[in-house]
Design a protein around this motif. Structure first.
Motif, PDB file in Angstrom:
ATOM      1  N   SER A   2      10.912  19.498 -79.046  1.00 12.35           N
ATOM      2  CA  SER A   2      10.597  20.907 -78.800  1.00 12.35           C
ATOM      3  C   SER A   2       9.274  21.326 -79.437  1.00 12.35           C
ATOM      4  N   ALA A   6       5.966  22.625 -77.451  1.00 13.16           N
ATOM      5  CA  ALA A   6       5.262  23.871 -77.784  1.00 13.16           C
ATOM      6  C   ALA A   6       3.771  23.612 -77.970  1.00 13.16           C
ATOM      7  N   LEU A  53       0.688  26.256 -85.478  1.00  8.74           N
ATOM      8  CA  LEU A  53       1.530  25.224 -84.867  1.00  8.74           C
ATOM      9  C   LEU A  53       1.357  23.884 -85.582  1.00  8.74           C
ATOM     10  N   GLN A  75       5.265  31.773 -84.759  1.00 10.77           N
ATOM     11  CA  GLN A  75       5.763  32.727 -83.751  1.00 10.77           C
ATOM     12  C   GLN A  75       4.934  34.005 -83.757  1.00 10.77           C
TER      13      GLN A  75
END
Length: 105
Positions: A2, A6, A53, A75
Motif C-alpha cells: 500500500s 501511494a 511520503l 496525509q
C-alpha cells in the motif's frame, strides 16, 4: 504494497504536472505558465508531499501502530495538495473537477 502504491500514484501526479521527463511532452504546468504564484504553490506542495511520503518507513503496517504521526504528516501534505489542485488549479484552467474521497481506493 500500500505504501508503494501511494508513492507510485504520487509519482504519476507529479508526471502529469511536469509532463514526460524523457521527451518534450507538455504537463499541466505548461497550461498555466503565466501564473508563477500557483506554479510555486503546487511545486512546493509536490515537494513537501514527496518528502513526507519518503519519511514513512517500511513496514507500513508497523509504522501505523508505532509512529502514526509520520503517516498523519503525509496525509496532511496530500490533502493540502489536493485542495490546491481541486480549487486553485481548476479555477485557473476554468474547468470543473470532482474528487471522490469515498470511492473505496
Amino acid at each position: 504494497r500500500s505504501l508503494t502504491n501511494a508513492r507510485d500514484a504520487f509519482a504519476g501526479v507529479r508526471h502529469v504536472w511536469t509532463g514526460d521527463v524523457v521527451s518534450d511532452h507538455l504537463g499541466v504546468v505548461d497550461l498555466i505558465d503565466d501564473n508563477d504564484a500557483l506554479i510555486a504553490d503546487v511545486e512546493s506542495l509536490l515537494n513537501t508531499t514527496e518528502t513526507r511520503l519518503a519519511e514513512i518507513p517500511e513496514p507500513f503496517e508497523e509504522t501505523l501502530l508505532i509512529q502514526p504521526e509520520v503517516v498523519d504528516r503525509a496525509q496532511e501534505a496530500l490533502l493540502a495538495l489536493q485542495v490546491v489542485l481541486q480549487v486553485d488549479l481548476t479555477q485557473e484552467l476554468s474547468v470543473t473537477a470532482a474528487f471522490n474521497d469515498n470511492d473505496g481506493d
